[in-house]
Motif scaffolding. Sequence first.
Motif, PDB file in Angstrom:
ATOM      1  N   ILE A  55      -5.551 -25.037   9.002  1.00 60.68           N
ATOM      2  CA  ILE A  55      -5.547 -23.616   8.657  1.00 60.68           C
ATOM      3  C   ILE A  55      -4.161 -23.039   8.852  1.00 60.68           C
ATOM      4  O   ILE A  55      -3.348 -23.579   9.579  1.00 60.68           O
ATOM      5  CB  ILE A  55      -6.549 -22.811   9.525  1.00 60.68           C
ATOM      6  CG1 ILE A  55      -6.229 -23.012  11.016  1.00 60.68           C
ATOM      7  CG2 ILE A  55      -7.972 -23.199   9.211  1.00 60.68           C
ATOM      8  CD1 ILE A  55      -6.987 -22.123  11.947  1.00 60.68           C
ATOM      9  N   ARG A 110      -2.912 -18.834   9.044  1.00 52.38           N
ATOM     10  CA  ARG A 110      -3.377 -17.465   8.873  1.00 52.38           C
ATOM     11  C   ARG A 110      -2.299 -16.479   9.277  1.00 52.38           C
ATOM     12  O   ARG A 110      -1.458 -16.763  10.120  1.00 52.38           O
ATOM     13  CB  ARG A 110      -4.623 -17.211   9.728  1.00 52.38           C
ATOM     14  CG  ARG A 110      -5.810 -18.029   9.304  1.00 52.38           C
ATOM     15  CD  ARG A 110      -7.035 -17.612  10.074  1.00 52.38           C
ATOM     16  NE  ARG A 110      -8.166 -18.416   9.652  1.00 52.38           N
ATOM     17  CZ  ARG A 110      -8.957 -19.051  10.489  1.00 52.38           C
ATOM     18  NH1 ARG A 110      -8.759 -18.969  11.785  1.00 52.38           N
ATOM     19  NH2 ARG A 110      -9.959 -19.750  10.043  1.00 52.38           N
ATOM     20  N   LYS A 129      -1.630 -11.831   9.275  1.00 51.49           N
ATOM     21  CA  LYS A 129      -2.082 -10.477   8.973  1.00 51.49           C
ATOM     22  C   LYS A 129      -0.867  -9.677   8.543  1.00 51.49           C
ATOM     23  O   LYS A 129       0.215  -9.832   9.103  1.00 51.49           O
ATOM     24  CB  LYS A 129      -2.699  -9.800  10.202  1.00 51.49           C
ATOM     25  CG  LYS A 129      -4.050 -10.318  10.596  1.00 51.49           C
ATOM     26  CD  LYS A 129      -4.601  -9.520  11.775  1.00 51.49           C
ATOM     27  CE  LYS A 129      -5.966 -10.029  12.182  1.00 51.49           C
ATOM     28  NZ  LYS A 129      -6.492  -9.278  13.332  1.00 51.49           N
ATOM     29  N   THR A 184       1.350 -13.471  12.926  1.00 48.45           N
ATOM     30  CA  THR A 184       0.725 -14.790  12.912  1.00 48.45           C
ATOM     31  C   THR A 184       0.802 -15.367  14.322  1.00 48.45           C
ATOM     32  O   THR A 184       1.686 -15.011  15.096  1.00 48.45           O
ATOM     33  CB  THR A 184       1.408 -15.740  11.903  1.00 48.45           C
ATOM     34  OG1 THR A 184       0.769 -17.021  11.996  1.00 48.45           O
ATOM     35  CG2 THR A 184       2.884 -15.893  12.158  1.00 48.45           C
ATOM     36  N   SER A 220      -3.676 -19.651  14.012  1.00 47.47           N
ATOM     37  CA  SER A 220      -2.957 -20.245  12.884  1.00 47.47           C
ATOM     38  C   SER A 220      -2.916 -21.756  12.956  1.00 47.47           C
ATOM     39  O   SER A 220      -2.156 -22.395  12.239  1.00 47.47           O
ATOM     40  CB  SER A 220      -1.529 -19.689  12.850  1.00 47.47           C
ATOM     41  OG  SER A 220      -1.569 -18.295  12.670  1.00 47.47           O
ATOM     42  N   THR A 245       0.915 -21.588   6.999  1.00 47.85           N
ATOM     43  CA  THR A 245       1.047 -20.154   7.252  1.00 47.85           C
ATOM     44  C   THR A 245       1.914 -19.506   6.177  1.00 47.85           C
ATOM     45  O   THR A 245       1.702 -18.348   5.826  1.00 47.85           O
ATOM     46  CB  THR A 245       1.584 -19.895   8.670  1.00 47.85           C
ATOM     47  OG1 THR A 245       0.643 -20.469   9.590  1.00 47.85           O
ATOM     48  CG2 THR A 245       1.708 -18.423   8.973  1.00 47.85           C
ATOM     49  N   ALA A 290      -0.521 -18.818   3.494  1.00 48.08           N
ATOM     50  CA  ALA A 290      -1.362 -17.675   3.888  1.00 48.08           C
ATOM     51  C   ALA A 290      -0.601 -16.365   3.699  1.00 48.08           C
ATOM     52  O   ALA A 290      -1.164 -15.367   3.231  1.00 48.08           O
ATOM     53  CB  ALA A 290      -1.811 -17.830   5.344  1.00 48.08           C
ATOM     54  N   HIS A 347      -1.738 -13.304   1.160  1.00 51.83           N
ATOM     55  CA  HIS A 347      -1.941 -11.925   1.629  1.00 51.83           C
ATOM     56  C   HIS A 347      -1.050 -10.947   0.882  1.00 51.83           C
ATOM     57  O   HIS A 347      -1.455  -9.827   0.597  1.00 51.83           O
ATOM     58  CB  HIS A 347      -1.701 -11.820   3.135  1.00 51.83           C
ATOM     59  CG  HIS A 347      -2.861 -12.299   3.954  1.00 51.83           C
ATOM     60  ND1 HIS A 347      -4.161 -12.163   3.566  1.00 51.83           N
ATOM     61  CD2 HIS A 347      -2.896 -12.922   5.159  1.00 51.83           C
ATOM     62  CE1 HIS A 347      -4.968 -12.675   4.486  1.00 51.83           C
ATOM     63  NE2 HIS A 347      -4.217 -13.149   5.460  1.00 51.83           N
TER      64      HIS A 347
END
Length: 151
Positions: free
Chosen positions: A68, A70, A72, A84, A125, A137, A140, A144
């Motif tokens: 993964i 991730r 924001k 992150t 993350s 990341t 990601a 976003h």
Amino acid sequence: MVGISPWEIRYRNAIRPGQVLPNGQIADEGTAMVETLEAVKKEYDKYPYAGIACAMKNAGVGVGIPDIGRCKLAIKGGKIHLRTSASCIGQGLATTMIQMLCQTTGLKPEDVIYQAPDTHLTPDSGNTTASRQTVFTGEATKMHVFNLKRN
């Protein structure tokens, strides 16, 4: 203080085949922590002031662990805040994430605030190994940004 030797503490807590490691990996039959401790016990017991330590290296990623990445994004005060939990281990992760965000949006780096990882505010993350975080990341972050541009 607990009434057992440093060797015994390590023996009781040694990873054994079949146990699940913190990263989700299952220790296989090649995990020989117990056997290693048993092999040194007689020698260790000869020297009551000797220290003892144990360590092992798991296999990292690629062993069936979900991969993964991730992040924001938030807009505050006219700037994009990038968050992150991805760890930087010298690969320049903050710079890379800012570059990816700027390339995708056309913004300038001074329009972006990269916030230090804080697991209270940022999503998990995944593991950081080599350039893995740049790929996961980074992707990601791009996703976003595309969502932010659509909304």
